[in-house]
Design a protein around this motif. Structure first.
Motif, short mmCIF file in Angstrom:
data_model
loop_
_atom_site.label_atom_id
_atom_site.label_comp_id
_atom_site.label_asym_id
_atom_site.label_seq_id
_atom_site.Cartn_x
_atom_site.Cartn_y
_atom_site.Cartn_z
N GLY A 171 44.12 39.48 44.18
CA GLY A 171 43.87 38.04 44.20
C GLY A 171 43.60 37.45 45.57
N GLN A 172 43.62 38.31 46.62
CA GLN A 172 43.37 37.78 47.96
C GLN A 172 42.09 38.35 48.54
OE1 GLN A 172 46.92 38.74 50.19
NE2 GLN A 172 47.89 36.83 49.55
N ILE A 173 41.55 37.66 49.54
CA ILE A 173 40.36 38.19 50.23
C ILE A 173 40.82 38.94 51.47
CG2 ILE A 173 38.29 37.52 51.51
CD1 ILE A 173 37.80 35.40 49.41
N LEU A 174 40.51 40.26 51.48
CA LEU A 174 40.95 41.10 52.60
C LEU A 174 39.92 41.11 53.71
CD1 LEU A 174 42.30 44.49 51.23
CD2 LEU A 174 43.54 42.40 51.75
N PHE A 175 38.65 41.02 53.33
CA PHE A 175 37.56 41.08 54.33
C PHE A 175 36.43 40.20 53.84
CE2 PHE A 175 33.45 42.76 55.66
CZ PHE A 175 33.63 42.93 57.03
N ASP A 176 35.82 39.47 54.77
CA ASP A 176 34.66 38.64 54.42
C ASP A 176 33.75 38.65 55.64
OD1 ASP A 176 32.81 36.73 53.78
OD2 ASP A 176 34.24 35.10 53.47
N GLY A 177 32.68 39.42 55.58
CA GLY A 177 31.81 39.48 56.75
C GLY A 177 30.58 40.33 56.50
N ASP A 178 29.84 40.58 57.59
CA ASP A 178 28.62 41.36 57.49
C ASP A 178 28.97 42.82 57.22
OD1 ASP A 178 25.51 40.90 58.62
OD2 ASP A 178 26.23 42.97 58.43
N ARG A 179 28.19 43.45 56.35
CA ARG A 179 28.51 44.84 56.01
C ARG A 179 28.44 45.76 57.23
NH1 ARG A 179 22.91 44.87 52.98
NH2 ARG A 179 21.66 45.85 54.58
N GLN A 180 27.74 45.31 58.27
CA GLN A 180 27.67 46.14 59.48
C GLN A 180 29.00 46.16 60.22
OE1 GLN A 180 24.30 44.35 61.35
NE2 GLN A 180 22.92 45.93 60.57
N ASN A 181 29.86 45.17 59.93
CA ASN A 181 31.14 45.11 60.61
C ASN A 181 32.24 45.88 59.91
OD1 ASN A 181 30.00 43.51 62.55
ND2 ASN A 181 30.49 41.61 61.47
N ILE A 182 31.87 46.61 58.88
CA ILE A 182 32.87 47.44 58.20
C ILE A 182 32.22 48.79 57.92
CG2 ILE A 182 32.38 46.43 55.90
CD1 ILE A 182 35.46 46.73 55.40
N SER A 183 32.88 49.86 58.32
CA SER A 183 32.26 51.17 58.17
C SER A 183 32.50 51.69 56.75
CB SER A 183 32.85 52.16 59.17
OG SER A 183 34.19 52.41 58.80
N PRO A 184 31.61 52.60 56.29
CA PRO A 184 31.83 53.18 54.96
C PRO A 184 33.21 53.81 54.86
CG PRO A 184 29.68 53.77 55.81
CD PRO A 184 30.40 53.06 56.91
N THR A 185 33.72 54.39 55.98
CA THR A 185 35.05 55.01 55.95
C THR A 185 36.12 53.96 55.67
OG1 THR A 185 34.16 56.23 57.81
CG2 THR A 185 36.47 56.66 57.27
N GLU A 186 35.97 52.79 56.33
CA GLU A 186 36.97 51.73 56.10
C GLU A 186 36.93 51.24 54.65
OE1 GLU A 186 37.52 49.11 60.08
OE2 GLU A 186 35.44 49.43 59.46
N VAL A 187 35.70 51.13 54.12
CA VAL A 187 35.59 50.68 52.72
C VAL A 187 36.25 51.70 51.80
CG1 VAL A 187 34.01 50.08 50.85
CG2 VAL A 187 33.49 49.35 53.16
N ASN A 188 36.00 53.00 52.10
CA ASN A 188 36.60 54.05 51.27
C ASN A 188 38.11 54.05 51.37
OD1 ASN A 188 34.60 55.30 49.79
ND2 ASN A 188 33.80 56.29 51.65
N GLU A 189 38.62 53.80 52.60
CA GLU A 189 40.08 53.75 52.78
C GLU A 189 40.67 52.63 51.95
OE1 GLU A 189 40.89 53.44 56.93
OE2 GLU A 189 40.32 55.53 57.27
N PHE A 190 39.94 51.49 51.96
CA PHE A 190 40.41 50.35 51.18
C PHE A 190 40.48 50.74 49.69
CE2 PHE A 190 38.35 47.44 48.24
CZ PHE A 190 39.40 46.56 48.01
N TYR A 191 39.47 51.49 49.22
CA TYR A 191 39.46 51.86 47.81
C TYR A 191 40.56 52.87 47.47
CZ TYR A 191 35.88 49.38 45.36
OH TYR A 191 35.21 48.39 44.70
N ASN A 192 40.97 53.64 48.47
CA ASN A 192 41.98 54.66 48.19
C ASN A 192 43.41 54.19 48.39
OD1 ASN A 192 40.13 56.55 47.37
ND2 ASN A 192 39.61 57.05 49.49
N THR A 193 43.58 52.93 48.85
CA THR A 193 44.96 52.47 49.07
C THR A 193 45.46 51.72 47.84
OG1 THR A 193 44.08 50.48 50.12
CG2 THR A 193 44.85 52.24 51.57
#
Ligand SMILES: Nc1ncnc2c1ncn2[C@@H]1O[C@H](COP(=O)(O)OP(=O)(O)OP(=O)(O)O)[C@@H](O)[C@H]1O
Length: 250
Positions: free
Chosen positions: A228-250
């Motif tokens: 229910g919260q927003i963890l990240f809001d920004g340009d996709r260039q400011n978040i690496s695929p690894t960070e996105v994957n980590e977010f999905y695995n937590t």
């Protein structure tokens, strides 16, 4: 509202009568002609956020403005209907009427603009037909205008669903997992079509996606939700695929 915001969430929460918090102090803003892609785990609150945007649900705390309309439980039905007529919603799961042909399905997008009783019996005027045909042309489906929806492939049906939203002449397009039911090739084609339409027609697109590879196709701005919260809001260039994957695995 005096600024160019078409969507403005200020500390918006949605708490169910059971006490469950579905959205938790969400702050989100979108300007005209901007787009965003929303990602998040199952149950993160993505669909609920879309429901607030179209006035299917109302926030229990905070303030919400969409296209200049303040949306709350007490908002007049007329004001909600006016706002809805300017939002094209491409639903998850291809909501088309199978026994109707492609153009008849697209014509349903004209209903919010046409209150004549005739339209409820499927009788539209010629300008509605012209707009529906034009929308089918835009998704490269005009040659299948008279084909029954249940005879079309999944990708073709999704293009008809996009045409139906376009026929509404919307300011905002909302899409809830628009490629979920499609194979990878059709998914990529539909995503590319959406991207081009939004660019050419200067629309705003808010898409909920599950597949990470679609993010790059749909918009630069990425919003990541969790519980229910927003963890990240920004340009996709400011978040690496690894960070996105980590977010999905937590
Ligand atoms: N009317 C309701 N009654 C009970 N629980 C609800 C209701 N609406 C939403 N929820 C709960 O709120 C949470 C958020 O749901 P929502 O459908 O918005 O999530 P989502 O991110 O869209 O999930 P998914 O990716 O699975 O579609 C979930 O835990 C869901 O079960």
């Amino acid at each position: 509202m005096m600024d160019a915001s078409i969507l403005d969430f200020k500390n918006v929460s949605l708490i169910l009568p059971s006490g469950k918090t579905v959205l938790d102090r969400v702050n989100l803003n979108l300007e005209n002609h901007q787009s965003m892609t929303i990602i998040g785990h199952n149950g993160a609150g993505k669909s609920s956020l879309l429901k607030l945007i179209v006035g299917d649900k109302f926030c229990t705390e905070g303030e919400l403005h969409i296209l200049g309309h303040s949306l709350k439980q007490q908002t007049e039905k007329k004001s909600i209907q006016k706002m809805r007529s300017e939002i094209g919603f491409i639903h998850q799961g291809l909501h088309l009427v199978g026994r109707k042909n492609a153009i008849e399905n697209v014509l349903m997008g004209r209903l919010p603009h046409n209150q004549s009783i005739k339209t409820w019996f499927g009788i539209f005027n010629s300008s509605d037909y012209d707009m529906a045909y034009e929308a089918l042309k835009e998704v490269k489906m005009s040659d299948k205008a008279l084909m029954r929806a249940d005879k079309l492939s999944g990708g073709e049906r999704q293009k008809v669903a996009i045409a139906r939203a376009l026929a509404q002449s919307p300011k905002i397009l909302l899409a809830d997992e628009p490629t979920a039911a499609l194979d990878p090739k059709a998914a990529s084609e539909v995503a590319e079509l959406l991207r081009q339409l939004v660019e050419n027609k200067k629309l705003s697109l808010i898409t909920v996606v599950h597949s990470l590879d679609l993010i790059n196709k749909l918009s630069h701005r990425v919003v990541i939700m969790k519980q229910g919260q927003i963890l990240f809001d920004g340009d996709r260039q400011n978040i690496s695929p690894t960070e996105v994957n980590e977010f999905y695995n937590t």
